[in-house]
Write a protein that holds these residues in place. Sequence first.
Motif, mmCIF file in Angstrom:
data_model
loop_
_atom_site.group_PDB
_atom_site.id
_atom_site.type_symbol
_atom_site.label_atom_id
_atom_site.label_comp_id
_atom_site.label_asym_id
_atom_site.label_seq_id
_atom_site.Cartn_x
_atom_site.Cartn_y
_atom_site.Cartn_z
ATOM 1 N N LYS A 71 6.812 -5.873 -12.507
ATOM 2 C CA LYS A 71 6.109 -4.645 -12.887
ATOM 3 C C LYS A 71 5.284 -4.026 -11.759
ATOM 4 O O LYS A 71 4.865 -2.886 -11.868
ATOM 5 N N THR A 72 5.015 -4.789 -10.697
ATOM 6 C CA THR A 72 4.156 -4.269 -9.626
ATOM 7 C C THR A 72 4.785 -4.531 -8.264
ATOM 8 O O THR A 72 5.685 -5.375 -8.117
ATOM 9 N N LEU A 107 17.722 3.198 -11.226
ATOM 10 C CA LEU A 107 16.692 2.159 -11.197
ATOM 11 C C LEU A 107 15.544 2.505 -12.142
ATOM 12 O O LEU A 107 14.990 1.629 -12.818
ATOM 13 N N ALA A 108 15.207 3.797 -12.191
ATOM 14 C CA ALA A 108 14.150 4.235 -13.106
ATOM 15 C C ALA A 108 14.589 4.063 -14.562
ATOM 16 O O ALA A 108 13.781 3.742 -15.437
ATOM 17 N N GLN A 109 15.886 4.270 -14.821
ATOM 18 C CA GLN A 109 16.421 4.085 -16.173
ATOM 19 C C GLN A 109 16.268 2.645 -16.637
ATOM 20 O O GLN A 109 16.181 2.384 -17.843
ATOM 21 N N LEU A 110 16.228 1.717 -15.694
ATOM 22 C CA LEU A 110 16.017 0.309 -16.043
ATOM 23 C C LEU A 110 14.577 0.043 -16.471
ATOM 24 O O LEU A 110 14.270 -1.048 -16.961
ATOM 25 N N GLY A 111 13.706 1.045 -16.277
ATOM 26 C CA GLY A 111 12.301 0.882 -16.631
ATOM 27 C C GLY A 111 11.437 0.456 -15.462
ATOM 28 O O GLY A 111 10.242 0.209 -15.635
ATOM 29 N N LEU A 112 12.028 0.376 -14.261
ATOM 30 C CA LEU A 112 11.259 -0.038 -13.082
ATOM 31 C C LEU A 112 10.342 1.092 -12.638
ATOM 32 O O LEU A 112 10.738 2.262 -12.609
ATOM 33 N N LEU A 113 9.126 0.738 -12.269
ATOM 34 C CA LEU A 113 8.172 1.727 -11.777
ATOM 35 C C LEU A 113 8.461 2.056 -10.318
ATOM 36 O O LEU A 113 9.100 1.275 -9.598
ATOM 37 N N ASP A 114 7.944 3.195 -9.848
ATOM 38 C CA ASP A 114 8.218 3.640 -8.481
ATOM 39 C C ASP A 114 7.803 2.604 -7.447
ATOM 40 O O ASP A 114 8.496 2.408 -6.440
ATOM 41 N N GLU A 115 6.656 1.957 -7.652
ATOM 42 C CA GLU A 115 6.182 1.000 -6.644
ATOM 43 C C GLU A 115 7.138 -0.179 -6.490
ATOM 44 O O GLU A 115 7.302 -0.718 -5.391
ATOM 45 N N VAL A 116 7.803 -0.558 -7.571
ATOM 46 C CA VAL A 116 8.796 -1.639 -7.507
ATOM 47 C C VAL A 116 10.082 -1.131 -6.863
ATOM 48 O O VAL A 116 10.689 -1.811 -6.028
ATOM 49 N N ILE A 117 10.505 0.073 -7.233
ATOM 50 C CA ILE A 117 11.711 0.670 -6.651
ATOM 51 C C ILE A 117 11.544 0.815 -5.141
ATOM 52 O O ILE A 117 12.479 0.568 -4.364
ATOM 53 N N ARG A 125 0.831 -1.208 0.000
ATOM 54 C CA ARG A 125 0.000 0.000 0.000
ATOM 55 C C ARG A 125 0.867 1.261 0.000
ATOM 56 O O ARG A 125 0.624 2.194 -0.774
ATOM 57 N N GLU A 126 1.886 1.270 0.847
ATOM 58 C CA GLU A 126 2.764 2.437 0.922
ATOM 59 C C GLU A 126 3.591 2.578 -0.361
ATOM 60 O O GLU A 126 3.819 3.689 -0.841
ATOM 61 N N ALA A 127 4.030 1.452 -0.904
ATOM 62 C CA ALA A 127 4.855 1.490 -2.122
ATOM 63 C C ALA A 127 4.092 2.072 -3.298
ATOM 64 O O ALA A 127 4.666 2.755 -4.152
ATOM 65 N N LYS A 128 2.796 1.812 -3.345
ATOM 66 C CA LYS A 128 1.978 2.292 -4.458
ATOM 67 C C LYS A 128 1.578 3.755 -4.310
ATOM 68 O O LYS A 128 1.245 4.415 -5.305
ATOM 69 N N ASN A 129 1.586 4.257 -3.084
ATOM 70 C CA ASN A 129 1.040 5.594 -2.831
ATOM 71 C C ASN A 129 2.089 6.701 -2.796
ATOM 72 O O ASN A 129 1.737 7.873 -2.641
ATOM 73 N N LYS A 130 3.368 6.344 -2.928
ATOM 74 C CA LYS A 130 4.407 7.367 -2.831
ATOM 75 C C LYS A 130 5.396 7.244 -3.979
ATOM 76 O O LYS A 130 5.648 6.148 -4.480
ATOM 77 N N SER A 131 5.952 8.390 -4.345
ATOM 78 C CA SER A 131 7.038 8.363 -5.328
ATOM 79 C C SER A 131 8.276 7.783 -4.644
ATOM 80 O O SER A 131 8.360 7.736 -3.402
#
Length: 390
Positions: free
Chosen positions: A318-319, A274-284, A241-247
Amino acid sequence: MKPNTSFSFLKNNYLAPTGASFTHLYGPILGVQASQLYTFLLSLYDQGKEKRLIAVILNHLDLGFAHFLESLDRLIAMNLLEVYETEEGLQFRFVPPLEANQFFANVAYQKLLEKKIGEAAVRDLLPEKPEGEKRKVNFASVFGIDGVSTHQKKTSSFSLEHFKQLMARDGLRFENEQEDLLVLYAITEEKNWTWYETYLLAKETAANLIISTKRMRQKLTQQPQEKGKDEFTPQERAIIREAKNKSSLQFLAGIKKARKAVVTQSERQVISDLAQLGLLDEVINVILLLTFNKVASANLNEKYALKVGNDFAYEGIKTAEEAVLKIRQRQDSHTQKAKEKATKSGQATGKTNVPKWSQPNYTNQTSQEEQADLEQQKRALLEKLNQGGE
């Protein structure tokens, strides 16, 4: 489709031989083989009277079948040719090349041409904009037909001008404008979106105010999570929940604040990498939490975070849900391997501090000669002790 497949043309679909517009605008994008194929098909047009074999084309242009298919697909993709498959063979329908002003109104076409011949050469091909006021004539008043309008303004589904206006408003920028615009145009076309819908996704997935088409693609390929609540523990659900709600930067700042520390420049760079790898914020965010939990430190273990990020990018995570499950799977695997190693080690060495002779089933297997030798050593040692250890 095979070399011996027959083809014919649709009736009343004659086009004039290719002119300067095709040569200068389409030619560089299509390449030599596709351009030659289009020109040759135009020369064969016969009002659909005759059926020919594809082998005729292959022979005349000295084309392999694979190259023929590739060239055909290029013509179809550039909307110069339509191919219809029937039980009797193929039917070809020609589509006229766009005029220069229509061609350059298509963002994808312009950017593809720039990739081939460069921006300076494209600028030389841009049609001159007219000056003064355009004379307008009403169709109905000229021909005496009321209630009829012939004006059909062509609009592009992707408006680069409006897209860039919103980018300037929100402070976004391209990493590679030429490459990024091609992907943005493709996404707009694939999803049948407006330019604004594409922009919203670009803004949501931007990293450090830079549009990331990799992250846009990742977001589009996310699958709806069908896992039930019982799939995750309460702690895991809270993490998700926290991973999805914050940058990622907000998430990292929260962790650092709890440890009475601030985000360093190198940690910001790790998030960017990490973002350059294509990972979304919630995964990072899940990676960040995992990394901090590995060591009792106020600073991010940057090498470990990048190592996990590389693995997740390779595995297509991806999630946040997928990230949590992958971490749990890794931990379970490590725990199982440690147990197996400990079991094997214990069986192999059989080490213990308890002497063998104290075991209930111990059997003395010393021979009489060995016992006599031990007795002699024991007497010699006692005599030495009685003499003061001399």
